[in-house]
Scaffold this motif. Sequence first.
Motif, PDB file in Angstrom:
ATOM      1  N   UNK A 437       0.825  -1.206   0.000  1.00  0.00           N
ATOM      2  CA  UNK A 437       0.000   0.000   0.000  1.00  0.00           C
ATOM      3  C   UNK A 437       0.864   1.263   0.000  1.00  0.00           C
ATOM      4  N   UNK A 438       2.043   1.186   0.604  1.00  0.00           N
ATOM      5  CA  UNK A 438       2.930   2.338   0.647  1.00  0.00           C
ATOM      6  C   UNK A 438       3.354   2.754  -0.754  1.00  0.00           C
ATOM      7  N   UNK A 439       3.513   1.753  -1.607  1.00  0.00           N
ATOM      8  CA  UNK A 439       3.910   2.018  -2.989  1.00  0.00           C
ATOM      9  C   UNK A 439       2.693   2.390  -3.837  1.00  0.00           C
ATOM     10  N   UNK A 440       1.643   1.581  -3.724  1.00  0.00           N
ATOM     11  CA  UNK A 440       0.489   1.733  -4.595  1.00  0.00           C
ATOM     12  C   UNK A 440      -0.336   2.980  -4.272  1.00  0.00           C
ATOM     13  N   UNK A 441      -0.554   3.249  -3.000  1.00  0.00           N
ATOM     14  CA  UNK A 441      -1.431   4.346  -2.610  1.00  0.00           C
ATOM     15  C   UNK A 441      -0.681   5.623  -2.250  1.00  0.00           C
ATOM     16  N   UNK A 442       0.540   5.495  -1.776  1.00  0.00           N
ATOM     17  CA  UNK A 442       1.256   6.664  -1.259  1.00  0.00           C
ATOM     18  C   UNK A 442       2.521   6.990  -2.033  1.00  0.00           C
ATOM     19  N   UNK A 443       2.760   6.270  -3.118  1.00  0.00           N
ATOM     20  CA  UNK A 443       3.762   6.681  -4.095  1.00  0.00           C
ATOM     21  C   UNK A 443       5.218   6.545  -3.711  1.00  0.00           C
ATOM     22  N   UNK A 444       5.548   5.781  -2.667  1.00  0.00           N
ATOM     23  CA  UNK A 444       6.948   5.628  -2.272  1.00  0.00           C
ATOM     24  C   UNK A 444       7.697   4.801  -3.319  1.00  0.00           C
ATOM     25  N   UNK A 445       8.838   5.304  -3.772  1.00  0.00           N
ATOM     26  CA  UNK A 445       9.653   4.582  -4.763  1.00  0.00           C
ATOM     27  C   UNK A 445      11.042   4.243  -4.232  1.00  0.00           C
ATOM     28  N   UNK A 446      11.470   4.920  -3.188  1.00  0.00           N
ATOM     29  CA  UNK A 446      12.742   4.617  -2.529  1.00  0.00           C
ATOM     30  C   UNK A 446      12.585   4.998  -1.065  1.00  0.00           C
ATOM     31  N   UNK A 447      13.327   4.317  -0.186  1.00  0.00           N
ATOM     32  CA  UNK A 447      13.174   4.620   1.228  1.00  0.00           C
ATOM     33  C   UNK A 447      14.402   4.216   2.032  1.00  0.00           C
ATOM     34  N   UNK A 448      14.514   4.809   3.209  1.00  0.00           N
ATOM     35  CA  UNK A 448      15.443   4.378   4.249  1.00  0.00           C
ATOM     36  C   UNK A 448      14.640   4.148   5.523  1.00  0.00           C
ATOM     37  N   UNK A 449      15.050   3.161   6.299  1.00  0.00           N
ATOM     38  CA  UNK A 449      14.412   2.866   7.570  1.00  0.00           C
ATOM     39  C   UNK A 449      15.475   2.803   8.660  1.00  0.00           C
ATOM     40  N   UNK A 450      15.205   3.453   9.794  1.00  0.00           N
ATOM     41  CA  UNK A 450      16.111   3.406  10.939  1.00  0.00           C
ATOM     42  C   UNK A 450      15.414   2.828  12.146  1.00  0.00           C
ATOM     43  N   UNK A 451      15.972   1.753  12.746  1.00  0.00           N
ATOM     44  CA  UNK A 451      15.301   1.095  13.879  1.00  0.00           C
ATOM     45  C   UNK A 451      15.443   1.883  15.174  1.00  0.00           C
ATOM     46  N   UNK A 452      14.363   1.948  15.958  1.00  0.00           N
ATOM     47  CA  UNK A 452      14.382   2.525  17.295  1.00  0.00           C
ATOM     48  C   UNK A 452      14.325   1.370  18.280  1.00  0.00           C
ATOM     49  N   UNK A 480      22.155  11.480   8.638  1.00  0.00           N
ATOM     50  CA  UNK A 480      21.052  12.276   9.170  1.00  0.00           C
ATOM     51  C   UNK A 480      19.985  11.364   9.784  1.00  0.00           C
ATOM     52  N   UNK A 481      19.719  10.239   9.144  1.00  0.00           N
ATOM     53  CA  UNK A 481      18.754   9.285   9.683  1.00  0.00           C
ATOM     54  C   UNK A 481      19.250   8.705  10.997  1.00  0.00           C
ATOM     55  N   UNK A 482      20.513   8.351  11.064  1.00  0.00           N
ATOM     56  CA  UNK A 482      21.067   7.797  12.302  1.00  0.00           C
ATOM     57  C   UNK A 482      20.995   8.816  13.439  1.00  0.00           C
ATOM     58  N   UNK A 483      21.248  10.072  13.122  1.00  0.00           N
ATOM     59  CA  UNK A 483      21.126  11.130  14.133  1.00  0.00           C
ATOM     60  C   UNK A 483      19.685  11.238  14.625  1.00  0.00           C
ATOM     61  N   UNK A 484      18.726  11.185  13.707  1.00  0.00           N
ATOM     62  CA  UNK A 484      17.311  11.275  14.089  1.00  0.00           C
ATOM     63  C   UNK A 484      16.917  10.116  15.004  1.00  0.00           C
ATOM     64  N   UNK A 485      17.403   8.917  14.697  1.00  0.00           N
ATOM     65  CA  UNK A 485      17.082   7.755  15.532  1.00  0.00           C
ATOM     66  C   UNK A 485      17.635   7.954  16.944  1.00  0.00           C
ATOM     67  N   UNK A 486      18.860   8.461  17.043  1.00  0.00           N
ATOM     68  CA  UNK A 486      19.427   8.726  18.380  1.00  0.00           C
ATOM     69  C   UNK A 486      18.611   9.777  19.118  1.00  0.00           C
ATOM     70  N   UNK A 487      18.187  10.811  18.399  1.00  0.00           N
ATOM     71  CA  UNK A 487      17.394  11.864  19.032  1.00  0.00           C
ATOM     72  C   UNK A 487      16.058  11.327  19.530  1.00  0.00           C
ATOM     73  N   UNK A 488      15.418  10.472  18.740  1.00  0.00           N
ATOM     74  CA  UNK A 488      14.158   9.866  19.172  1.00  0.00           C
ATOM     75  C   UNK A 488      14.381   9.031  20.427  1.00  0.00           C
ATOM     76  N   UNK A 489      15.436   8.225  20.436  1.00  0.00           N
ATOM     77  CA  UNK A 489      15.717   7.382  21.599  1.00  0.00           C
ATOM     78  C   UNK A 489      15.947   8.227  22.844  1.00  0.00           C
ATOM     79  N   UNK A 490      16.619   9.362  22.680  1.00  0.00           N
ATOM     80  CA  UNK A 490      16.862  10.238  23.822  1.00  0.00           C
ATOM     81  C   UNK A 490      15.560  10.849  24.326  1.00  0.00           C
ATOM     82  N   UNK A 491      14.655  11.204  23.423  1.00  0.00           N
ATOM     83  CA  UNK A 491      13.367  11.752  23.847  1.00  0.00           C
ATOM     84  C   UNK A 491      12.543  10.749  24.632  1.00  0.00           C
ATOM     85  N   UNK A 492      12.727   9.475  24.332  1.00  0.00           N
ATOM     86  CA  UNK A 492      11.941   8.445  25.014  1.00  0.00           C
ATOM     87  C   UNK A 492      12.511   8.074  26.364  1.00  0.00           C
TER      88      UNK A 492
END
Length: 495
Positions: A437-452, A480-492
Amino acid sequence: MVEPVRLLLAVVSHGVRRVRGGPAVESARRRLRGPAARPADRRRHAADRDPEAAPAAGRDAAVDPRILGQRRLREERGRADVHPPARPGGAAGAARDGQGAGAVEPVRGERSRQPGVSGAGPIARYVLIHGAYQGGWIWNPVATRLRAAGHLVLAPSLDGCGERHHLVRRGITVGTHAQEVAQLLFYDDLGDVTLVGTSSGGMVIQKAAELARERIRRLVFVDALALLPGERVDAIVKRSAPNEVTELTTGPTRADAESRLFRDLDPATRAWALARITPHPLAALEAPMEPTTFWEQAWRATVIRCRQAANPPESHQRRTAERLGAAWHELDTGHYPMLSEPEALARLLLYAELDGIVATLRQATGAARVTLRLDVPRRNLSVADVTAEALAPGVASLRGQTSIDQRAAGSIEWLETHRRVLVQEDVSNADAPPPPELVRLYGATAQMLGPVLRDGVLVGWVSVHHTGGPRRWSASDVAALETAVRDVSRELEPS
């Protein structure tokens, strides 16, 4: 026999002659029960002015509002470490009041509840600034929900406004209102504050932030004005009917307020609000914006636009977001979301820092969409829906789309196994495919995922989406993604 005697002695010692049937009995009972049992009774500025609460008894009619404001602050501080009392009606009643299963827990800061109390978490500090024709009362439905999550919340009425309207006089300006707010933060030693302004209150928080920069954590503009030096409100806001203007104040007619300002509110809330609007100090709304260095400084900021409101126009609020690099949100409601959508607005305020993280990541990567999903049941968060989201203009939101089994996707199974950033330059032929659905309905063609991760468990992930074909993600994108993941972990993390 002991309790009646103690009660009688307490009433007599208080100098009250009437014992039966009046507020004196309840006052004495509260003194006997101790401070932990009476926060709801003492919080007049929430209970007396919330449209969902009972009418006030007018106990403070003769008290100077400035003294009353200081008293309220002391009461709030006394409440900050007290677990909110149980609400009538079980889980359903608690959810209606912003507690229980439907409540959202704090994100970070000081401990918000007593050690050992279930649901203990960090505390945040919110100062909520009203707009024209309003007072602190306008924020009560939102403030109630933020307090239920354990936070310190102040919603002062500015000079000449709300219950202080009888103090209106010449010389009240955006600058003097801002000085009030800055002085409140100083004298009550408040730091790490999320300063929120709505409507013309946006101008006030601009100047207040400039005066008390070291005390500000984040600025939130809720359908708000944010003017450049020399700009005037009447060059931005277009009214369908003229205000009633005196030498000291300006304000809408009752008919205009009822048919235009509050038209999207339910009848009971509309009547409650109409009974409380007051004219605004003239210079604080009509004078040109004062000189300011606000726009020359960097701020952590969020802009929340209300789609059904004509003022301030979208272009004005987009300008604010672009100049500040702010997180952007929209609510499908009118100009008073604190009355029409208090639950949704409270949630945006509670998770403003997480929204700021994903907004920064989207700007750093130039992505079409960045989302954060979290599984934290005690905070009522599930990966079924996005916790935070940042979008490029025109990109569809995933918020509220809960029908996709996120953890069943190949990409999330890959995260569960490898626990590191997943980079996909073309999702159409990916070995670990995203939800279709992410591809078909929301048009994603490339992505990165960072685990929390928390305690070795995958509790969520940050997704960075590109649309319009394959994309080669750079090393700086991944960083930048790795930094965001660290920031999220710190907020939690609780402090």
